[in-house]
Design a protein around this motif. Structure first.
Motif, mmCIF file in Angstrom:
data_model
loop_
_atom_site.group_PDB
_atom_site.id
_atom_site.type_symbol
_atom_site.label_atom_id
_atom_site.label_comp_id
_atom_site.label_asym_id
_atom_site.label_seq_id
_atom_site.Cartn_x
_atom_site.Cartn_y
_atom_site.Cartn_z
ATOM 1 N N SER A 373 0.809 -1.217 0.000
ATOM 2 C CA SER A 373 0.000 0.000 0.000
ATOM 3 C C SER A 373 0.844 1.269 0.000
ATOM 4 O O SER A 373 0.344 2.346 -0.331
ATOM 5 N N VAL A 374 2.120 1.147 0.385
ATOM 6 C CA VAL A 374 3.013 2.323 0.429
ATOM 7 C C VAL A 374 4.275 1.979 -0.350
ATOM 8 O O VAL A 374 5.234 1.434 0.209
ATOM 9 N N PRO A 375 4.336 2.257 -1.642
ATOM 10 C CA PRO A 375 5.522 1.907 -2.439
ATOM 11 C C PRO A 375 6.796 2.538 -1.876
ATOM 12 O O PRO A 375 6.789 3.656 -1.381
ATOM 13 N N GLY A 376 7.872 1.765 -1.950
ATOM 14 C CA GLY A 376 9.159 2.261 -1.468
ATOM 15 C C GLY A 376 9.304 2.238 0.036
ATOM 16 O O GLY A 376 10.222 2.856 0.581
ATOM 17 N N THR A 377 8.417 1.525 0.715
ATOM 18 C CA THR A 377 8.451 1.455 2.180
ATOM 19 C C THR A 377 8.477 0.000 2.626
ATOM 20 O O THR A 377 7.786 -0.845 2.056
ATOM 21 N N ALA A 378 9.292 -0.281 3.631
ATOM 22 C CA ALA A 378 9.401 -1.643 4.148
ATOM 23 C C ALA A 378 9.389 -1.632 5.664
ATOM 24 O O ALA A 378 9.784 -0.645 6.302
ATOM 25 N N LEU A 379 8.930 -2.733 6.243
ATOM 26 C CA LEU A 379 9.009 -2.960 7.685
ATOM 27 C C LEU A 379 10.150 -3.926 7.945
ATOM 28 O O LEU A 379 10.268 -4.957 7.278
ATOM 29 N N VAL A 380 10.997 -3.596 8.916
ATOM 30 C CA VAL A 380 12.146 -4.429 9.257
ATOM 31 C C VAL A 380 12.026 -4.834 10.711
ATOM 32 O O VAL A 380 12.140 -3.989 11.611
ATOM 33 N N GLU A 381 11.748 -6.110 10.960
ATOM 34 C CA GLU A 381 11.688 -6.602 12.330
ATOM 35 C C GLU A 381 13.095 -6.999 12.769
ATOM 36 O O GLU A 381 13.721 -7.869 12.167
ATOM 37 N N MET A 382 13.584 -6.352 13.820
ATOM 38 C CA MET A 382 14.939 -6.594 14.300
ATOM 39 C C MET A 382 14.906 -7.393 15.599
ATOM 40 O O MET A 382 13.831 -7.665 16.149
ATOM 41 N N GLY A 383 16.078 -7.766 16.079
ATOM 42 C CA GLY A 383 16.148 -8.650 17.245
ATOM 43 C C GLY A 383 15.612 -8.028 18.515
ATOM 44 O O GLY A 383 15.119 -8.734 19.397
ATOM 45 N N ASP A 384 15.728 -6.724 18.665
ATOM 46 C CA ASP A 384 15.233 -6.030 19.845
ATOM 47 C C ASP A 384 15.093 -4.552 19.524
ATOM 48 O O ASP A 384 15.522 -4.077 18.467
ATOM 49 N N GLU A 385 14.501 -3.809 20.456
ATOM 50 C CA GLU A 385 14.272 -2.389 20.219
ATOM 51 C C GLU A 385 15.561 -1.582 20.180
ATOM 52 O O GLU A 385 15.615 -0.496 19.590
ATOM 53 N N TYR A 386 16.623 -2.097 20.806
ATOM 54 C CA TYR A 386 17.896 -1.381 20.781
ATOM 55 C C TYR A 386 18.517 -1.404 19.385
ATOM 56 O O TYR A 386 19.174 -0.450 18.965
ATOM 57 N N ALA A 387 18.317 -2.498 18.684
ATOM 58 C CA ALA A 387 18.786 -2.562 17.301
ATOM 59 C C ALA A 387 18.069 -1.524 16.450
ATOM 60 O O ALA A 387 18.675 -0.883 15.581
ATOM 61 N N VAL A 388 16.775 -1.326 16.701
ATOM 62 C CA VAL A 388 16.021 -0.294 15.995
ATOM 63 C C VAL A 388 16.589 1.081 16.327
ATOM 64 O O VAL A 388 16.763 1.931 15.453
ATOM 65 N N ASP A 389 16.902 1.306 17.593
ATOM 66 C CA ASP A 389 17.515 2.578 18.004
ATOM 67 C C ASP A 389 18.785 2.853 17.218
ATOM 68 O O ASP A 389 19.007 3.953 16.705
ATOM 69 N N ARG A 390 19.628 1.846 17.133
ATOM 70 C CA ARG A 390 20.912 2.034 16.454
ATOM 71 C C ARG A 390 20.712 2.257 14.955
ATOM 72 O O ARG A 390 21.415 3.072 14.337
ATOM 73 N N ALA A 391 19.768 1.546 14.368
ATOM 74 C CA ALA A 391 19.498 1.724 12.936
ATOM 75 C C ALA A 391 18.990 3.136 12.650
ATOM 76 O O ALA A 391 19.402 3.769 11.676
ATOM 77 N N ILE A 392 18.100 3.643 13.496
ATOM 78 C CA ILE A 392 17.599 5.004 13.319
ATOM 79 C C ILE A 392 18.738 6.007 13.453
ATOM 80 O O ILE A 392 18.892 6.926 12.643
ATOM 81 N N THR A 393 19.549 5.831 14.480
ATOM 82 C CA THR A 393 20.647 6.767 14.748
ATOM 83 C C THR A 393 21.606 6.862 13.572
ATOM 84 O O THR A 393 22.051 7.955 13.207
ATOM 85 N N HIS A 394 21.932 5.728 12.952
ATOM 86 C CA HIS A 394 22.990 5.712 11.953
ATOM 87 C C HIS A 394 22.499 5.707 10.503
ATOM 88 O O HIS A 394 23.267 6.074 9.604
ATOM 89 N N LEU A 395 21.262 5.302 10.248
ATOM 90 C CA LEU A 395 20.808 5.164 8.863
ATOM 91 C C LEU A 395 19.741 6.175 8.457
ATOM 92 O O LEU A 395 19.511 6.362 7.256
ATOM 93 N N ASN A 396 19.102 6.815 9.395
ATOM 94 C CA ASN A 396 18.080 7.792 9.023
ATOM 95 C C ASN A 396 18.704 8.945 8.242
ATOM 96 O O ASN A 396 19.726 9.499 8.630
ATOM 97 N N SER A 397 18.090 9.279 7.120
ATOM 98 C CA SER A 397 18.470 10.413 6.255
ATOM 99 C C SER A 397 19.679 10.161 5.358
ATOM 100 O O SER A 397 20.124 11.067 4.668
#
Length: 545
Positions: A373-397
């Motif tokens: 429903s949203v082209p170019g968008t994906a959901l990534v389930e990671m091992g824990d919420e801290y992995a999500v934190d690190r991904a946001i910190t380093h990969l956003n933008s």
């Protein structure tokens, strides 16, 4: 966060994003003018009227106005807003106000710390003219370093309505944390801000980068904090603060935790125990200082947490430390979900495997699903919420294949394999990576070997058969239609070693990201070999070879 606090945050967040983008456009315009001036005359002080522009074409048209003769000054009308450049790296808003208030009343300052520039808005043209004229005729020093001045074609610095007017009585500040290499919590921000003025409430947003709102006890405290901290680093060379007055005059906080805190209500409960994990297992040890050849002479507000794991000479670059696996306890993560939502993915060049190749550097990947429903968008389930934190910190933008990624916390708590379809490259829109051997945080020992590092233009490669040459690696890039490297270095291997490792330097960080996204975990087959070698890539701590 829910209820009134979340409604308040959501509304301000949307407005803050628009203001942030507007300010980014202004900064990019000033940066384009800076490049034009540098091409024409380096750091020579521009004459009055040799200012910035509203569009890049305007900068080209008026580039000559920044030269020593002032005959062309009439081409750009004087403005109350002055563009300041050549600032030292440790300068904060208070330094500019102290140095420039002799020319007249300063209404507003917008810092551009990574460009060593700023915009200063005076109360009238006369004050701005005094500043620009004085800067052209004699040296004007800010925080001990000579600065250069010219007019801006902007007549006013963009800010939210009248909330930036100190007379409006606003006690709430909006902080944007740029280059957040280390975790930002309410405790960290309170430690930074409270010594300047009594902090009553803090709310942290973490959806498109990291932002926070503060309520101070008085308007005067908010003014002092903005002047003292705008442009400062929380830690040396990173976590730089950009501060403006917020639109709301009050924050509603319903829970005291790492995302929000009301210091007037210590009885507000934390989340239930068992829903978080222990912070110590995530942070590990951080280096205690940066070398002079790293990030320069920034004066950080806080020392780096922990003690140094490494001893470095003055010629070495800053090290970034590993994050061991989290362990169950009552600690609260920044995120409330272990699922990241990634938008801005190239429709034909990104797929589940390539998303995995990039995100696996920051934690285990369980599942990846592209949204129909949203082209170019994906959901990534990671091992824990801290992995999500690190991904946001380093990969956003970051940019990948000319598209800028947006990484944020998803409202979903798990990825469900529904509405599976075929992507443009013919692969499935859903893939389960829970059992793959390419996850790098499957044990505490394995996790401790990972270096959590933001994207850089140098890649570290390893697990490559010794028979593979530089030319073959370069050909591998060509075959997969990704940029080739410009420098190559192989590390000395032990005589008994079955693999080699080394570094690859690329023209830009974007090129390195694209190569890692495509070639990470590529299977290298050699003649007469029974099993292929899995090429492994990660970002290096080296900035160049």
């Amino acid at each position: 966060m829910t209820s009134h606090a979340e409604e308040n945050e959501d509304g301000e967040y949307e407005r803050a994003v628009k203001r942030f983008k507007k300010n980014q456009e202004e900064e990019e315009e000033e940066d384009g003018e800076q490049r034009t001036e540098d091409e024409d005359g380096g750091d020579a002080a521009p004459a009055p009227g040799g200012g910035d522009r509203d569009h890049l074409s305007g900068a080209r048209k008026h580039a000559s106005a920044g030269k020593e003769n002032g005959d062309d000054a009439h081409r750009i009308a004087p403005s109350p807003v002055v563009h300041v450049r050549g600032l030292c790296e440790s300068v904060v808003e208070a330094d500019l106000v102290e140095a420039l208030e002799k020319f007249g009343t300063i209404c507003y300052v917008m810092m551009m710390p990574f460009k060593r520039q700023a915009l200063v808005e005076f109360d009238g043209l006369e004050s701005a003219d005094k500043c620009v004229t004085c800067g052209a005729n004699e040296a004007v020093y800010i925080a001990g370093q000579q600065a250069f001045f010219n007019y801006s074609t902007s007549k006013r610095i963009t800010r939210p309505t009248n909330s930036d007017d100190p007379s409006s009585g606003n006690k709430v500040l909006l902080l944007s944390i740029q280059n957040p290499l280390y975790p930002i919590t309410t405790d960290v921000l309170y430690t930074v801000c409270n010594p300047i003025g009594n902090v009553l409430r803090i709310v942290i947003f973490k959806r498109n980068g990291i932002q926070a709102m503060f309520t101070f006890e008085t308007v005067q405290n908010a003014q002092k904090a903005k002047a003292a901290l705008n442009g400062a680093d929380i830690y040396a060379g990173c976590c730089t603060l950009k501060i403006e007055y917020a639109r709301p005059t009050r924050l509603n906080v319903i829970r005291n935790d790492n995302d929000s805190w009301d210091y007037t209500k210590p009885y507000l409960v934390r989340r239930e125990q068992g829903k978080g994990r222990q912070r110590q297992a995530i942070l590990g040890e951080h280096p205690s200082s940066f070398s002079d050849n790293g990030y320069g002479s920034h004066c950080p507000l806080l020392p780096l947490p922990g003690k140094s794991r490494y001893k470095r000479s003055s010629h070495e670059v800053p090290e970034v430390v590993a994050y061991p696996l989290p362990q169950a306890s009552s600690y609260i993560s920044h995120s409330s979900s272990s699922v990241a939502m990634v938008s801005g993915l190239h429709p034909s060049k990104m797929n589940c495997t390539r998303v995995f190749n990039l995100f696996c550097l920051y934690g285990n990947i369980e599942k990846v699903k592209f949204m129909k429903s949203v082209p170019g968008t994906a959901l990534v389930e990671m091992g824990d919420e801290y992995a999500v934190d690190r991904a946001i910190t380093h990969l956003n933008s970051i940019k990948v294949f000319s598209k800028r990624l947006s990484v944020c916390v998803s409202k979903q708590h798990a990825v469900i394999p529904s509405q599976v379809f075929e992507l443009e490259d013919g692969t499935s829109s859903y893939k389960d990576f829970a059992m793959t051997r390419n996850n790098r945080f499957t044990s505490a020992g394995q996790a401790s070997k990972n270096i959590i590092q933001p994207p850089s233009c140098v890649l570290h490669f390893y697990n490559v058969p010794p028979c593979v040459t530089e030319e073959e690696l370069q050909r591998l890039c060509t075959e997969h239609d990704v940029p080739g490297f410009i420098k190559y270095k192989v590390f000395d291997a032990k005589p008994c070693s079955k693999t080699i490792s080394g570094l690859l330097e690329f023209d830009s960080k974007t090129h390195a990201v694209e190569v890692l996204t495509v070639l990470n975990h590529y299977q290298i087959r050699i003649p007469n070999g029974s099993n292929p070698y899995t090429l492994k890539l990660c970002f290096s701590t080296s900035s160049h070879l």
